[in-house]
Enzyme design. Structure first.
Site, short mmCIF file in Angstrom:
data_model
loop_
_atom_site.label_atom_id
_atom_site.label_comp_id
_atom_site.label_asym_id
_atom_site.label_seq_id
_atom_site.Cartn_x
_atom_site.Cartn_y
_atom_site.Cartn_z
N MET A 92 -11.95 5.01 -0.33
CA MET A 92 -12.58 5.21 0.99
C MET A 92 -13.18 6.61 0.96
O MET A 92 -12.69 7.55 1.60
CB MET A 92 -11.53 5.06 2.10
CG MET A 92 -11.12 3.60 2.32
SD MET A 92 -9.58 3.45 3.26
CE MET A 92 -8.42 3.67 1.93
N MET B 16 -8.68 8.60 0.16
CA MET B 16 -9.48 8.98 1.34
C MET B 16 -9.92 10.43 1.20
O MET B 16 -9.12 11.28 0.79
CB MET B 16 -8.65 8.85 2.61
CG MET B 16 -8.06 7.48 2.82
SD MET B 16 -7.13 7.46 4.36
CE MET B 16 -6.43 5.81 4.29
N SER C 87 0.84 -1.20 0.00
CA SER C 87 0.00 0.00 0.00
C SER C 87 0.88 1.25 0.00
O SER C 87 1.64 1.48 0.95
CB SER C 87 -0.89 0.01 1.24
OG SER C 87 -1.47 1.29 1.38
N ASP D 128 -4.61 3.89 -1.88
CA ASP D 128 -5.69 4.25 -0.95
C ASP D 128 -6.16 5.69 -1.16
O ASP D 128 -5.38 6.63 -1.00
CB ASP D 128 -5.19 4.13 0.49
CG ASP D 128 -5.10 2.68 0.95
OD1 ASP D 128 -6.08 1.94 0.78
OD2 ASP D 128 -4.03 2.30 1.46
N HIS E 107 -1.29 -1.22 -4.19
CA HIS E 107 -2.54 -0.79 -3.54
C HIS E 107 -2.51 0.72 -3.37
O HIS E 107 -1.53 1.28 -2.87
CB HIS E 107 -2.66 -1.50 -2.20
CG HIS E 107 -3.96 -1.33 -1.51
ND1 HIS E 107 -5.10 -2.03 -1.87
CD2 HIS E 107 -4.33 -0.55 -0.46
CE1 HIS E 107 -6.11 -1.69 -1.07
NE2 HIS E 107 -5.67 -0.78 -0.20
N MET F 58 -11.74 -5.28 5.38
CA MET F 58 -10.86 -4.43 6.20
C MET F 58 -10.60 -5.15 7.52
O MET F 58 -11.52 -5.56 8.21
CB MET F 58 -11.52 -3.08 6.51
CG MET F 58 -11.63 -2.10 5.36
SD MET F 58 -10.07 -1.53 4.62
CE MET F 58 -9.11 -1.02 6.02
N HIS G 126 -8.33 1.54 -3.86
CA HIS G 126 -9.26 1.34 -2.76
C HIS G 126 -9.88 2.69 -2.41
O HIS G 126 -9.23 3.54 -1.80
CB HIS G 126 -8.48 0.74 -1.57
CG HIS G 126 -9.27 0.54 -0.33
ND1 HIS G 126 -8.67 0.27 0.88
CD2 HIS G 126 -10.61 0.54 -0.08
CE1 HIS G 126 -9.60 0.13 1.81
NE2 HIS G 126 -10.79 0.28 1.24
N ASP H 51 -6.93 -6.15 4.34
CA ASP H 51 -6.26 -4.84 4.35
C ASP H 51 -6.23 -4.28 5.76
O ASP H 51 -7.28 -3.97 6.34
CB ASP H 51 -7.04 -3.91 3.40
CG ASP H 51 -6.37 -2.55 3.23
OD1 ASP H 51 -5.27 -2.35 3.77
OD2 ASP H 51 -6.97 -1.70 2.55
C1 DX5 Z 1 -6.10 1.82 5.70
C2 DX5 Z 1 -5.73 1.47 4.29
C3 DX5 Z 1 -4.68 0.44 4.19
C4 DX5 Z 1 -3.37 0.81 4.84
C5 DX5 Z 1 -2.74 -0.45 5.36
O1 DX5 Z 1 -7.31 2.48 5.75
O2 DX5 Z 1 -6.86 1.00 3.56
O3 DX5 Z 1 -4.47 0.02 2.84
O4 DX5 Z 1 -2.48 1.45 3.98
O5 DX5 Z 1 -1.59 -0.14 6.07
P1 DX5 Z 1 -0.91 -1.15 7.10
O6 DX5 Z 1 -0.56 -2.39 6.31
O7 DX5 Z 1 0.27 -0.41 7.59
O8 DX5 Z 1 -1.93 -1.46 8.15
ZN ZN Z 2 -6.50 0.05 1.54
#
Ligand code: DX5
Ligand code: ZN
Length: 218
Positions: free
Chosen positions: A65, A34, A7, A32, A30, A136, A63, A174
């Site tokens: 969010m 947000m 990620s 993310d 990956h 998650m 992903h 994740d």
């Molecule tokens: C959190 C993200 C994850 C995050 C995971 O909301 O969706 O993808 O980057 O990070 P680690 O592996 O450090 O928990």
């Molecule tokens: Zn993620």
């Protein structure tokens, strides 16, 4: 074969191209997204995805969010995502189905995600239309959190249903993934492991990726 998806939330954003290259022995990258509404944090979006797309040939696993993901899913597909995953908590069923159709219509793979408090059963009516489901294993919003083992039975239920219906839908986990929690997830039925801190906080990313693979082998 288990897939590893580092990620880039845990990467150095001042050199994302190089960071992507440093994990090219993995399977997916990956990404993310947000928005500060669906989750209490803001990360990266469309222009950054376009840049990362130019920097790597890896499969980009986006992903979302964000609130109202159906408004943006097709744009992320067009910006270079190979896989677009959004949260089922963020849309009513008709919008979710429209967004899945838009992603598939763009020739990309569609996925749905659930937060730790959302039952796995919520995803079951959609499985036939999805390439991937994302469970998650921490509350979404931040990297570096501690894995929540109470999410494991949801992975097992999804695995059982996917096998029973003979589907090809992948199960991605994740949050808080390291060699120990990766093994638990794979035992429960996961086949794609997202890892942020475990991979990017190491100087030898290829070694961490191999370590995750070997922790889940056999
Ligand atoms: C959190 C993200 C994850 C995050 C995971 O909301 O969706 O993808 O980057 O990070 P680690 O592996 O450090 O928990
Ligand atoms: Zn993620």
């Amino acid at each position: 074969m288990i897939k590893i998806a580092p990620s880039i939330l845990s990467a150095d954003f001042s050199k994302l191209g190089e960071e992507a290259k440093s994990v090219e022995t993995a399977d997916y990258l990956h990404f993310d997204v947000m928005d500060g509404v669906f989750v209490p944090n803001i990360s990266i979006g469309l222009p950054v995805l376009e840049s990362v797309r130019k920097a790597t040939d890896m499969t980009l696993d986006v992903h979302l969010m964000i609130a109202s993901p159906s408004k943006y899913a097709a744009r992320f597909a067009a910006a270079g995502a190979d896989i677009v995953v959004f949260h089922i908590e963020a849309e009513p069923e008709d919008e979710a189905r429209r967004a899945i159709a838009a992603i598939c219509g763009a020739g990309k793979r569609a996925g749905l995600a659930i937060k730790p408090g959302t039952p796995a059963e919520t995803l079951l009516p959609y499985l036939e239309t999805l390439s991937i489901v994302l469970v998650m294993t921490v509350e979404p919003g931040f990297g570096g959190q501690t894995f929540m083992p109470e999410t494991l039975p949801k992975i097992a239920l999804l695995r059982e249903t996917i096998e029973k219906r003979s589907l090809h839908c992948e199960i991605e986990v994740d949050g808080g993934i390291n060699p120990e929690t990766a093994a638990l997830c794979v035992k429960a039925g996961a086949d794609v492991l997202v890892a942020g801190n475990d991979v990017f906080r190491s100087d030898d990313r290829a070694a961490r990726i191999s370590r995750l693979r070997s922790a889940t082998a056999g």
